[in-house]
Write an enzyme that holds these catalytic residues in place. Structure first.
Site, PDB file in Angstrom:
ATOM      1  N   LYS A 155       0.842  -1.214   0.000  1.00  0.00           N
ATOM      2  CA  LYS A 155       0.000   0.000   0.000  1.00  0.00           C
ATOM      3  C   LYS A 155       0.874   1.260   0.000  1.00  0.00           C
ATOM      4  CE  LYS A 155      -4.460   0.781   1.312  1.00  0.00           C
ATOM      5  NZ  LYS A 155      -5.085   0.596  -0.003  1.00  0.00           N
TER       6      LYS A 155
HETATM    7  N1  PMP Z   1      -5.949  -4.212  -3.724  1.00  0.00           N
HETATM    8  C1  PMP Z   1      -5.504  -2.939  -3.730  1.00  0.00           C
HETATM    9  C2  PMP Z   1      -4.443  -2.567  -4.715  1.00  0.00           C
HETATM   10  C3  PMP Z   1      -6.036  -1.993  -2.851  1.00  0.00           C
HETATM   11  O1  PMP Z   1      -5.607  -0.733  -2.856  1.00  0.00           O
HETATM   12  C4  PMP Z   1      -7.058  -2.391  -1.950  1.00  0.00           C
HETATM   13  C5  PMP Z   1      -7.688  -1.380  -1.032  1.00  0.00           C
HETATM   14  N2  PMP Z   1      -6.985  -1.227   0.137  1.00  0.00           N
HETATM   15  C6  PMP Z   1      -7.471  -3.730  -1.953  1.00  0.00           C
HETATM   16  C7  PMP Z   1      -6.899  -4.606  -2.858  1.00  0.00           C
HETATM   17  C8  PMP Z   1      -8.485  -4.228  -0.959  1.00  0.00           C
HETATM   18  O2  PMP Z   1      -7.898  -4.274   0.303  1.00  0.00           O
HETATM   19  P1  PMP Z   1      -8.756  -4.108   1.659  1.00  0.00           P
HETATM   20  O3  PMP Z   1      -9.834  -5.121   1.580  1.00  0.00           O
HETATM   21  O4  PMP Z   1      -7.793  -4.382   2.741  1.00  0.00           O
HETATM   22  O5  PMP Z   1      -9.285  -2.730   1.645  1.00  0.00           O
END
Ligand code: PMP
Length: 316
Positions: A155
């Site tokens: 992230k």
């Molecule tokens: N993939 C990416 C590239 C993202 O930015 C996100 C959003 N955070 C997700 C998947 C989904 O992750 P989460 O369920 O932890 O929000």
């Protein structure tokens, strides 16, 4: 524009008073790590419930090590700050919380300078993607960033150029969202959401080595589908053409929640309508985030209830 309260380097202050030097390292080189956390307003009780906030801050605590950033507080304390931030803004609606830790040295030079800053912002947020109609997705011409280039699991702010290129290309081509392949040509994920498909009554999702973010919603989906529906997930390599022969597909993420996909590259998925497993998962997820599944109460943190009492006691 409303001047919301933000958390900025140890203090709560109006957004308009949070200032950054224009040479801030992260602004030029993308050297930050962020999170996205939802809090859900429960109309029955009036409560606002942070969803899996501790898991998000734990993930952040791991991810910042990739950039040698130090978080100012342990994950448990950051959950408290998120709750406090929502209370100080007096939000009584669905909210999105965005913590951001970044390199804040203000000088030219591409290394990982020592100075770190930390901010947390909260904004009201409804649906990010349409979760009802069924999305029309296109396989992107942009490949997902590789782990040994910019780790997608981190992230990391700069990595979202990759997401932005894919999401914009999808919109420009008339799609609702992009599906990204990795450099090996296998399915990775959406621009900011994980992907699941249903084949023969089982869930399938790209494994953690496919260039994905290890999503917390992805984990919630696997847990809920197994516990509440007896549907197991296989985490494995997913080939592009499996998208065309799947019975159901959905994208999932904190912002996106659970969003059915009914067309990929113009081809109809399953019956062309959101499928039964996707709809049941949406239902279960909707209950979990609003504290209506006793087994998952620990996933939610009430902002105005016990958290507020604890904060009052702490400052008494
Ligand atoms: N993939 C990416 C590239 C993202 O930015 C996100 C959003 N955070 C997700 C998947 C989904 O992750 P989460 O369920 O932890 O929000």
């Amino acid at each position: 524009m409303t001047d919301n309260v933000v958390y900025w380097n140890g203090a709560f202050l109006p957004d308009s008073q949070a200032r950054l030097p224009l040479l801030t390292h992260a602004l030029h080189y993308g050297t930050g790590v962020f999170e996205g956390i939802r809090a859900y307003h429960d109309e029955r009780t009036g409560e606002v419930l942070l969803f899996r906030a501790l898991d998000h801050f734990r993930r952040m605590a791991h991810n910042v090590t990739l950039l040698n950033i130090d978080l100012p507080h342990p994950p448990e304390a950051l959950v408290g700050i998120a709750a406090d931030l929502i209370r100080r803004n007096d939000f009584r609606t669905d909210v999105y919380v965005r913590p951001l830790a970044f390199k804040s040295g203000a000088r030219i030079g591409v290394t990982l300078p020592a100075e770190d800053s930390f901010a947390m912002i909260a904004v009201p947020l409804g649906d990010y993607l349409d979760t009802r109609k069924g999305l029309h997705c296109g396989v992107s011409s942009w490949r997902r960033v590789q782990d040994n280039a910019i780790p997608g699991r981190g992230k990391i702010c700069g990595a979202y150029v990759n997401s932005a290129l894919a999401a914009q290309e999808a919109r420009d081509r008339g799609f609702d969202e992009a599906i990204m392949l990795n450099e090996a040509g296998h399915v990775a994920e959406g621009s900011a959401m994980n992907l699941f498909l249903v084949r023969d009554g089982r869930l399938v999702t790209p494994d953690v080595a496919s260039g994905i973010l290890e999503g917390i919603t992805r984990d919630s989906v696997m847990t809920l589908s197994c516990d509440a529906m007896g549907v197991h997930t296989s985490e494995r390599v997913v080939e592009r053409t499996e998208l065309y022969v799947a019975d159901e597909i959905f994208l999932c993420g904190t912002a996106a929640q659970i969003a059915p996909v009914t067309r990929v590259d113009g081809r109809i998925v399953g019956t062309g309508k959101p499928g039964p497993i996707t709809l049941e998962l949406q239902e279960q997820y909707g209950r979990a985030v609003r504290r209506r599944l006793p087994r998952y109460v620990s996933w939610t943190e009430p902002v105005y209830g016990p958290a507020a009492e604890r904060a009052t006691l702490a400052t008494a």
